[in-house]
Design an enzyme around this catalytic site. Structure first.
Site, PDB file in Angstrom:
ATOM      1  CG  HIS A   1      -4.169  -1.027  -0.993  1.00  0.00           C
ATOM      2  ND1 HIS A   1      -3.935  -1.156   0.361  1.00  0.00           N
ATOM      3  CD2 HIS A   1      -4.803  -2.163  -1.375  1.00  0.00           C
ATOM      4  CE1 HIS A   1      -4.402  -2.315   0.773  1.00  0.00           C
ATOM      5  NE2 HIS A   1      -4.926  -2.949  -0.256  1.00  0.00           N
TER       6      HIS A   1
ATOM      7  CB  SER B   1      -0.962  -0.034   1.194  1.00  0.00           C
ATOM      8  OG  SER B   1      -1.934   0.991   1.090  1.00  0.00           O
ATOM      9  CB  THR B   2       1.194   4.153   2.274  1.00  0.00           C
ATOM     10  OG1 THR B   2      -0.218   4.264   2.408  1.00  0.00           O
ATOM     11  CG2 THR B   2       1.813   5.536   2.207  1.00  0.00           C
TER      12      THR B   2
ATOM     13  CG  MET C   1      -2.681   3.599   6.898  1.00  0.00           C
ATOM     14  SD  MET C   1      -1.662   4.345   8.181  1.00  0.00           S
ATOM     15  CE  MET C   1      -0.823   5.655   7.241  1.00  0.00           C
TER      16      MET C   1
ATOM     17  CG  ASP D   1      -6.048  -5.497   2.375  1.00  0.00           C
ATOM     18  OD1 ASP D   1      -6.778  -6.461   2.691  1.00  0.00           O
ATOM     19  OD2 ASP D   1      -5.780  -5.198   1.202  1.00  0.00           O
TER      20      ASP D   1
END
Length: 346
Positions: A188, A162-163, A280, A283
C-alpha cells in the site's frame, strides 16, 4: 484520548502554514510547532517531544533524508514524509521509507476538491503513524556473489504489506536468488511512488523487480509490484498464468487490495506461498485464510519486528497463518517453503 502532537518540518513558509492548518483542523491532532529546516527541527524535537514529525523530502542544508537517518539512529520516532509528485521526489521518498519513515503522502495540490482529499489522507496518515512502532533501522544490502541453493518446485509467492512494508521488503527481497519463484507484491503506497519503488528494489536485488503491467506473463526470477491507484492486481491462469490489472472499487479501503491478490492465488493450493507483513488494518487477512484453506503455506511477520502489528494480527486471529516468522528469517522461510514445503524457520 490525548490528541496526536505533530511537528511540521518544511522549508516553504506557505507549505508549513498549509500543512499546519490542515492538521489543526482535525480534533485528534495538535500541531505543536513548525520548523523551516532540520537544525531548527532538531531543537524543537528536543523541546517539544512530538508524537509524529512530518518531514519535507527536499530541503536546503541538511536534506530530509540525512535528517531522517539521524532521527532514526539517535531518537527513533514516527516520521511521515511529505513529497512533491516529481520523479526525484518519488525516488527520495522510497529511500526515506527504506530508512524507516512510517509512511509518505503527496503535498496538497490542485483545486479545493483536491486539497480536501489530500487533507483527509494527510490527517489519517498522521493519526495512524502515532500508533506505529518506530525503531532503529539497518539497511539490508545484498552481498554480491553469495552462493544460494536453488532447485525450486513450481511455486508462486504472494506478499502483502502496508505501513512499514517498504523497509521490510528491502530486507526480504534482496535475499531472493535470481531464479526464485515468481512473486507478486501488494504494498500500500500512493500511485506516484510504486514505479520508483520497483526501480529502487530492482537495483538492490538479484531477482528482477518491476511494476506490474496488465497481461504480463508470470515468470520465475521476477517480482511484480502492484501499481498504486486505479487497479487491483490478480493472478489469472494459475502457475503459468498472467498478471492482470483490474479496475474495481477499493476493497478494505485499498486499491490494490491484498485480499483480491491472495484470493486469486488461492486456487494454486500447495503450489502457493502467502506472506502478510507489517501494516495497518486487515487487508489480506481473509485472502490469506483462503490460501491456507486451499493448502498453501502461509506466514505472518512477528509482532516484535512490525512497525504496525495490524494486518498480521488479524490474519493470526482468524486462523490464516501457519507460522509467525521474524523479519530476519522471513526470506529463508519463504524460499524453504518453495523448495520443499517446510514451515520451519531456518
Amino acid at each position: 484520548m490525548k490528541p496526536t502532537r505533530v511537528l511540521v518540518v518544511d522549508d516553504s513558509a506557505a507549505m508549513r502554514m498549509a500543512l499546519s492548518r490542515i492538521l489543526a483542523s482535525d480534533p485528534q491532532i495538535e500541531v505543536v510547532g513548525a520548523a523551516p529546516e532540520p537544525h531548527a527541527a532538531r531543537e524543537m524535537i528536543r523541546a517539544l517531544n512530538p508524537d509524529v514529525v512530518t518531514l519535507d523530502v527536499e530541503m536546503p542544508g541538511m536534506d530530509g533524508l540525512a535528517f531522517l537517518e539521524r532521527i532514526m539512529r539517535l531518537r527513533p520516532m514516527p516520521v511521515v514524509m511529505v513529497s512533491s509528485l516529481t520523479a526525484a521526489g518519488a525516488e527520495t521518498t522510497v529511500d526515506a521509507l527504506r530508512l524507516g519513515a512510517v509512511d509518505c503522502v503527496a503535498k496538497p495540490s490542485g483545486g479545493p476538491a483536491g486539497w480536501q482529499q489530500d487533507a483527509a489522507l494527510l490527517c489519517q496518515t498522521v493519526r495512524d503513524a502515532a500508533s506505529s512502532r518506530a525503531r532503529r533501522t539497518h539497511v539490508q544490502r545484498r552481498a554480491p556473489g553469495v552462493a544460494v541453493r536453488a532447485g525450486f518446485r513450481p511455486r508462486v509467492v504472494a506478499i502483502a504489506a502496508s505501513t512499514g512494508g517498504v523497509e521490510a521488503l528491502f530486507h526480504i527481497l534482496p535475499q531472493f536468488p535470481a531464479d526464485c519463484p515468481p512473486t507478486l507484491v501488494v504494498q500500500h503506497m500512493p500511485a506516484a511512488f510504486t514505479a520508483s519503488f520497483a526501480r529502487r528494489l530492482d537495483r538492490d536485488c538479484a531477482v528482477r523487480v518491476c511494476e506490474a503491467r496488465d497481461g504480463a506473463p508470470l515468470r520465475p526470477g521476477t517480482v511484480y509490484i502492484a501499481p498504486g491507484g486505479t487497479h487491483h492486481m490478480i493472478l489469472d491462469g494459475g502457475i503459468a498464468g498472467t498478471v492482470r490489472l483490474v479496475a474495481q472499487d477499493k476493497v478494505n479501503g485499498h486499491r490494490p487490495s491484498a485480499d483480491l491478490l491472495f484470493r486469486s492465488v488461492a486456487p494454486l493450493g500447495e503450489k502457493a506461498v502467502g506472506v502478510i507483513l507489517t501494516g495497518m488494518g486487515d487487508d489480506g487477512a481473509r485472502g490469506l485464510l483462503a490460501m491456507r484453506a486451499a493448502g498453501a503455506c502461509t506466514f505472518a511477520q512477528t509482532r516484535g519486528c512490525c512497525v504496525v502489528w495490524g494486518m498480521p494480527r488479524v490474519a493470526l486471529e482468524i486462523g490464516a497463518v501457519d507460522q509467525e516468522v521474524s523479519l530476519s528469517h522471513m526470506a529463508g522461510t519463504i524460499l524453504a517453503a518453495c523448495r520443499d514445503g517446510q514451515h520451519r524457520e531456518p
